[in-house]
Design a protein around this motif. Structure first.
Motif, mmCIF file in Angstrom:
data_model
loop_
_atom_site.group_PDB
_atom_site.id
_atom_site.type_symbol
_atom_site.label_atom_id
_atom_site.label_comp_id
_atom_site.label_asym_id
_atom_site.label_seq_id
_atom_site.Cartn_x
_atom_site.Cartn_y
_atom_site.Cartn_z
ATOM 1 N N MET A 173 5.739 25.025 0.422
ATOM 2 C CA MET A 173 4.658 25.796 1.034
ATOM 3 C C MET A 173 3.601 26.091 -0.027
ATOM 4 O O MET A 173 3.925 26.287 -1.188
ATOM 5 N N PRO A 174 2.366 26.178 0.368
ATOM 6 C CA PRO A 174 1.269 26.276 -0.596
ATOM 7 C C PRO A 174 1.072 27.658 -1.223
ATOM 8 O O PRO A 174 1.443 28.683 -0.667
ATOM 9 N N VAL A 175 0.442 27.597 -2.394
ATOM 10 C CA VAL A 175 -0.032 28.781 -3.103
ATOM 11 C C VAL A 175 -1.533 28.581 -3.295
ATOM 12 O O VAL A 175 -1.966 27.517 -3.753
ATOM 13 N N TYR A 176 -2.304 29.613 -2.949
ATOM 14 C CA TYR A 176 -3.752 29.548 -3.097
ATOM 15 C C TYR A 176 -4.207 30.538 -4.162
ATOM 16 O O TYR A 176 -3.784 31.698 -4.152
ATOM 17 N N LEU A 177 -5.053 30.080 -5.070
ATOM 18 C CA LEU A 177 -5.647 30.938 -6.086
ATOM 19 C C LEU A 177 -7.033 31.337 -5.595
ATOM 20 O O LEU A 177 -7.803 30.479 -5.142
ATOM 21 N N ILE A 178 -7.340 32.629 -5.700
ATOM 22 C CA ILE A 178 -8.653 33.127 -5.296
ATOM 23 C C ILE A 178 -9.200 33.973 -6.436
ATOM 24 O O ILE A 178 -8.621 35.009 -6.779
ATOM 25 N N ARG A 179 -10.301 33.522 -7.010
ATOM 26 C CA ARG A 179 -10.948 34.321 -8.055
ATOM 27 C C ARG A 179 -11.706 35.460 -7.387
ATOM 28 O O ARG A 179 -12.290 35.301 -6.320
ATOM 29 N N HIS A 180 -11.725 36.612 -8.046
ATOM 30 C CA HIS A 180 -12.429 37.785 -7.522
ATOM 31 C C HIS A 180 -13.918 37.496 -7.330
ATOM 32 O O HIS A 180 -14.474 36.565 -7.925
ATOM 33 N N CYS B 230 -14.814 34.005 -5.919
ATOM 34 C CA CYS B 230 -14.242 33.875 -4.576
ATOM 35 C C CYS B 230 -13.952 32.431 -4.156
ATOM 36 O O CYS B 230 -13.745 32.160 -2.991
ATOM 37 N N GLU B 231 -13.905 31.540 -5.128
ATOM 38 C CA GLU B 231 -13.477 30.179 -4.829
ATOM 39 C C GLU B 231 -11.974 30.196 -4.526
ATOM 40 O O GLU B 231 -11.206 30.946 -5.137
ATOM 41 N N ILE B 232 -11.578 29.369 -3.589
ATOM 42 C CA ILE B 232 -10.179 29.251 -3.193
ATOM 43 C C ILE B 232 -9.692 27.863 -3.599
ATOM 44 O O ILE B 232 -10.277 26.858 -3.192
ATOM 45 N N VAL B 233 -8.643 27.826 -4.406
ATOM 46 C CA VAL B 233 -8.084 26.553 -4.891
ATOM 47 C C VAL B 233 -6.616 26.520 -4.562
ATOM 48 O O VAL B 233 -5.877 27.472 -4.851
ATOM 49 N N ARG B 234 -6.178 25.441 -3.961
ATOM 50 C CA ARG B 234 -4.747 25.263 -3.716
ATOM 51 C C ARG B 234 -4.096 24.882 -5.032
ATOM 52 O O ARG B 234 -4.500 23.910 -5.680
ATOM 53 N N TYR B 235 -3.068 25.634 -5.418
ATOM 54 C CA TYR B 235 -2.379 25.404 -6.687
ATOM 55 C C TYR B 235 -1.287 24.359 -6.483
ATOM 56 O O TYR B 235 -0.446 24.507 -5.601
ATOM 57 N N LYS B 236 -1.319 23.328 -7.291
ATOM 58 C CA LYS B 236 -0.327 22.223 -7.281
ATOM 59 C C LYS B 236 0.049 21.823 -5.869
ATOM 60 O O LYS B 236 1.170 21.788 -5.480
ATOM 61 N N LEU C 54 1.162 31.680 0.076
ATOM 62 C CA LEU C 54 0.904 32.805 -0.804
ATOM 63 C C LEU C 54 -0.504 32.696 -1.372
ATOM 64 O O LEU C 54 -0.943 31.603 -1.724
ATOM 65 N N ALA C 55 -1.203 33.829 -1.448
ATOM 66 C CA ALA C 55 -2.498 33.873 -2.128
ATOM 67 C C ALA C 55 -2.352 34.729 -3.374
ATOM 68 O O ALA C 55 -1.678 35.764 -3.352
ATOM 69 N N ILE C 56 -2.971 34.284 -4.452
ATOM 70 C CA ILE C 56 -2.981 35.035 -5.700
ATOM 71 C C ILE C 56 -4.438 35.343 -6.017
ATOM 72 O O ILE C 56 -5.234 34.421 -6.216
#
Length: 188
Positions: free
Chosen positions: A1-8, A182-188, A162-164
């Motif tokens: 299942m995916p993990v998404y990184l979101i910068r503030h 606020c860019e959203i990047v899927r991690y690995k 999950l979002a981080i």
């Protein structure tokens, strides 16, 4: 299942910092533009079915997470992916102050001084050595990978998607480039 990184979103510090001069905005909050970026990110995450959010305790990240996810998704505060301390905006605030400002979130598990401790400059800003910062990134990745292998836990890191919500330099250490606000990047 995916993990998404979101910068503030854009912080007050980001808006005015130029040429390496620290404008001395401690634990900087979001600007109006940063709030607007977070509102747009809320639209962009629609359909990702995020089940849990792990958020840095720095104010700009907490404000971003709350604008994007509100009360729709559980938010866990975790200091492991806080920004590298090199400017005033990276100096955190005590958990009791954060609890007062964000009463619907739990900060009780944080140390009173959860950001990097070390010699401070004249403005009270310690500089986190790069080797310590790199080790913190490695520890965070290990926690993510261990949680991905866990099939019986309901711990926040294991709940997916999950979002981080976190910070530029920390995420640069994960994805190899500086993410936009606020860019959203899927991690690995």
């Amino acid at each position: 299942m995916p993990v998404y990184l979101i910068r503030h979103g854009q912080s007050e510090f980001n808006a005015v910092a130029r040429d390496g001069i620290d404008p001395l905005i401690y634990d900087a909050p979001l600007t109006a533009l940063g709030r607007s970026q977070a509102d747009q990110a809320r639209k962009n995450i629609a359909g990702l079915n995020i089940q849990h959010v792990i958020c840095s305790p720095l104010t700009r990240a907490v404000q971003t997470a709350l604008r994007i996810f509100g009360d729709d998704v559980p938010i866990t505060i975790d200091a492991g992916h806080r920004e590298m301390v090199c400017n005033s905006c990276d100096v955190g605030r005590h958990p009791h102050i954060l609890s007062r400002d964000f009463p619907n979130l739990s900060f009780d598990h944080l140390d009173d001084h959860w950001w990097h401790k070390g010699p401070e400059n004249a403005h009270g800003v310690p500089h986190e050595p790069e080797d310590i910062f790199t080790r913190r990134i490695e520890d965070f990745v290990a926690r993510l990978e261990a949680a991905a292998q866990e099939t019986t836990t309901t711990a926040p890191f294991a709940t997916r998607p999950l979002a981080i919500v976190g910070h530029g330099l920390f995420f640069q250490g994960l994805v190899g480039r500086l993410m936009d606000n606020c860019e959203i990047v899927r991690y690995k």
